[in-house]
Structure formats: C-alpha cells, structure tokens
Design an enzyme around this catalytic site. Structure first.
Site, PDB file in Angstrom:
ATOM      1  N   GLN A  65       0.847  -1.203   0.000  1.00 54.89           N
ATOM      2  CA  GLN A  65       0.000   0.000   0.000  1.00 54.89           C
ATOM      3  C   GLN A  65       0.886   1.258   0.000  1.00 54.89           C
ATOM      4  O   GLN A  65       0.607   2.219  -0.714  1.00 54.89           O
ATOM      5  CB  GLN A  65      -0.928  -0.014   1.241  1.00 54.89           C
ATOM      6  CG  GLN A  65      -1.916   1.141   1.302  1.00 54.89           C
ATOM      7  CD  GLN A  65      -3.082   1.006   0.319  1.00 54.89           C
ATOM      8  OE1 GLN A  65      -3.216  -0.014  -0.361  1.00 54.89           O
ATOM      9  NE2 GLN A  65      -3.903   2.021   0.216  1.00 54.89           N
ATOM     10  N   ALA A  95      -6.058   4.788   0.388  1.00 54.07           N
ATOM     11  CA  ALA A  95      -6.053   5.123   1.817  1.00 54.07           C
ATOM     12  C   ALA A  95      -4.633   5.097   2.380  1.00 54.07           C
ATOM     13  O   ALA A  95      -3.761   4.415   1.844  1.00 54.07           O
ATOM     14  CB  ALA A  95      -6.921   4.114   2.560  1.00 54.07           C
ATOM     15  N   SER A 100      -6.392   0.980   4.672  1.00 54.59           N
ATOM     16  CA  SER A 100      -7.005   0.515   3.435  1.00 54.59           C
ATOM     17  C   SER A 100      -7.817  -0.742   3.685  1.00 54.59           C
ATOM     18  O   SER A 100      -7.368  -1.653   4.390  1.00 54.59           O
ATOM     19  CB  SER A 100      -5.931   0.189   2.396  1.00 54.59           C
ATOM     20  OG  SER A 100      -6.510  -0.519   1.314  1.00 54.59           O
ATOM     21  N   HIS A 102      -8.192  -2.947   1.644  1.00 54.54           N
ATOM     22  CA  HIS A 102      -7.467  -4.057   1.017  1.00 54.54           C
ATOM     23  C   HIS A 102      -6.567  -4.775   2.024  1.00 54.54           C
ATOM     24  O   HIS A 102      -6.177  -5.912   1.790  1.00 54.54           O
ATOM     25  CB  HIS A 102      -6.691  -3.573  -0.205  1.00 54.54           C
ATOM     26  CG  HIS A 102      -7.595  -3.311  -1.375  1.00 54.54           C
ATOM     27  ND1 HIS A 102      -8.083  -4.318  -2.183  1.00 54.54           N
ATOM     28  CD2 HIS A 102      -8.142  -2.158  -1.827  1.00 54.54           C
ATOM     29  CE1 HIS A 102      -8.870  -3.787  -3.103  1.00 54.54           C
ATOM     30  NE2 HIS A 102      -8.932  -2.482  -2.907  1.00 54.54           N
ATOM     31  N   ASP A 109     -11.010  -5.501  -6.037  1.00 62.79           N
ATOM     32  CA  ASP A 109     -11.223  -4.586  -7.152  1.00 62.79           C
ATOM     33  C   ASP A 109     -11.443  -5.445  -8.384  1.00 62.79           C
ATOM     34  O   ASP A 109     -10.632  -6.330  -8.682  1.00 62.79           O
ATOM     35  CB  ASP A 109     -10.007  -3.673  -7.363  1.00 62.79           C
ATOM     36  CG  ASP A 109      -9.884  -2.614  -6.281  1.00 62.79           C
ATOM     37  OD1 ASP A 109     -10.876  -2.368  -5.569  1.00 62.79           O
ATOM     38  OD2 ASP A 109      -8.790  -2.040  -6.159  1.00 62.79           O
ATOM     39  N   GLU A 157     -16.531   4.374  -6.193  1.00 61.32           N
ATOM     40  CA  GLU A 157     -15.655   3.369  -6.814  1.00 61.32           C
ATOM     41  C   GLU A 157     -16.500   2.194  -7.285  1.00 61.32           C
ATOM     42  O   GLU A 157     -16.747   1.254  -6.515  1.00 61.32           O
ATOM     43  CB  GLU A 157     -14.591   2.871  -5.815  1.00 61.32           C
ATOM     44  CG  GLU A 157     -13.545   3.903  -5.469  1.00 61.32           C
ATOM     45  CD  GLU A 157     -12.323   3.320  -4.751  1.00 61.32           C
ATOM     46  OE1 GLU A 157     -12.339   2.121  -4.400  1.00 61.32           O
ATOM     47  OE2 GLU A 157     -11.365   4.075  -4.553  1.00 61.32           O
ATOM     48  N   HIS A 160     -14.957  -1.486  -6.551  1.00 64.25           N
ATOM     49  CA  HIS A 160     -14.472  -1.991  -5.261  1.00 64.25           C
ATOM     50  C   HIS A 160     -15.602  -2.689  -4.497  1.00 64.25           C
ATOM     51  O   HIS A 160     -16.542  -2.047  -4.036  1.00 64.25           O
ATOM     52  CB  HIS A 160     -13.899  -0.825  -4.450  1.00 64.25           C
ATOM     53  CG  HIS A 160     -13.339  -1.211  -3.106  1.00 64.25           C
ATOM     54  ND1 HIS A 160     -11.995  -1.178  -2.805  1.00 64.25           N
ATOM     55  CD2 HIS A 160     -13.948  -1.635  -1.976  1.00 64.25           C
ATOM     56  CE1 HIS A 160     -11.799  -1.563  -1.551  1.00 64.25           C
ATOM     57  NE2 HIS A 160     -12.985  -1.841  -1.026  1.00 64.25           N
TER      58      HIS A 160
HETATM   59 ZN   LIG Z   1     -10.205  -1.212  -4.000  1.00 63.95          ZN
END
Ligand SMILES: [Zn+2]
Length: 193
Positions: A65, A95, A100, A102, A109, A157, A160
C-alpha cells in the site's frame, strides 16, 4: 473472523491483523479464505451467465500500500501539483497505510476482461451491472457508493467490492445504505450471517 470490520482513515487495522489472516488466491490475487470461496463462486456464476469478470486487486500488505501511494503521489506531482495537493488527491483513492480495506483481505477490485485496471465506467458494463444486481447474494457490497462520499470519505468506486456476509450484504444493498450507516444502525442485530 469479523466480516463487518470497519477500516477507514479514522479506524486503522488492528496491530498484527495481517499476521493472523488465512489467505487463499482467486485469479492469482490473495483474499481471506471465506471471502475467496464466495468470490470464486460469484465469478463462476457470472461466467455461467456469460459475464467474465477480472480480479485486479485483493489483499495488500502495508508495504505494498505504501508503494502504491508513493507512486501515485509522485505521478500527481509530475502533473504539476505541490506535495500536499498530490497527497490530498491520492487520499481520495488510496487510503493511508493501515487504513485501506485491502489490508483486511475482504476487498476486491474487479473489472471487465477487456481491461487490466480499474474502470471509472465499470457500472455501465455488463459485468458491473451483474455485480450490482447479484453480489449481495454472495455476501458482497459495493463499498463506496455514489452520494455516500461524505460518509465513507472515498470517491465513488464502482469496481471496489467488499465481503460482509450474506445477511448484512442483503440489508445494505436493499436499503441503499453504506457500511458505516449499517454499523451505526444495525450491527448488533446482524453479526455474522
Ligand atoms: Zn479497491
């Protein structure tokens, strides 16, 4: 495993979270085990309907990240922004480290097979429409919807998706609320479904 975990810039991942995660791959990307199973089932069912969906991002470690953010900040600065403006723009899509979704292993995604990056118009494609309609059956929600940016703090988004479990996903998608609102109003009734 807390499938309703809230991770954003105000609520970072708990210390050591990533070390306890059990991961499994889908299309070469890593996800928390149950999330991976449900994602795989969802993508298989989409394929049965003639819809091919590509996975472009899953679990991200803190280091990864950090690398993505540095790359985005320098690319924004390359467009002529000063450092602070470049960071602010990056914050809207990536983020800060530890903040995040993730990092949870519960976020994916997704894009069409014609692309290898996120698509701002994904919601207009057959794959995007299929996911909007069906993803809650598999426990996924569109995590950053349009008109909820002031609550989620993240721009719309359409690519996502986030695993929250089927009960919560159904209620969230049917009532048109976002995860923050759901947790505020309902979380004690819908724990792990
Ligand atoms: Zn994402």
């Amino acid at each position: 495993m807390d499938y309703l975990i809230l991770v954003n810039r105000f609520e970072p991942l708990p210390e050591g979270y990533g070390e306890k995660l059990k991961l499994r791959t889908v299309q070469g990307k890593l996800f928390e085990t149950q999330t991976a199973i449900m994602l795989e089932t969802m993508l298989d069912d989409a394929l049965d309907d003639g819809i091919r969906i590509r996975v472009i991002s899953g679990y991200r470690s803190d280091d990864y990240q950090q690398m993505l953010r540095e790359r985005e900040i320098s690319s924004n600065m390359g467009l002529g922004m000063d450092y602070l403006s470049a960071v602010r723009k990056t914050d809207k899509t990536l983020a800060p480290v530890g903040c995040s979704e993730h990092g949870t292993g519960l976020a994916a995604d997704l894009c069409t097979c014609e692309s290898d990056d996120v698509e701002p118009e994904f919601h207009r494609t057959a794959a995007g429409k299929w996911l909007c309609k069906r993803s809650s059956e598999y426990g996924f929600i569109l995590r950053y919807p349009r008109f909820k940016e002031h609550i989620t703090g993240i721009d719309y988004e359409p690519w996502h998706y986030r695993y929250v479990g089927r009960g919560a996903a159904k209620l969230i998608s049917e009532s048109g609320i976002c995860l923050e609102e759901f947790l505020h109003f309902y979380s004690d009734k819908y724990t792990q479904c």
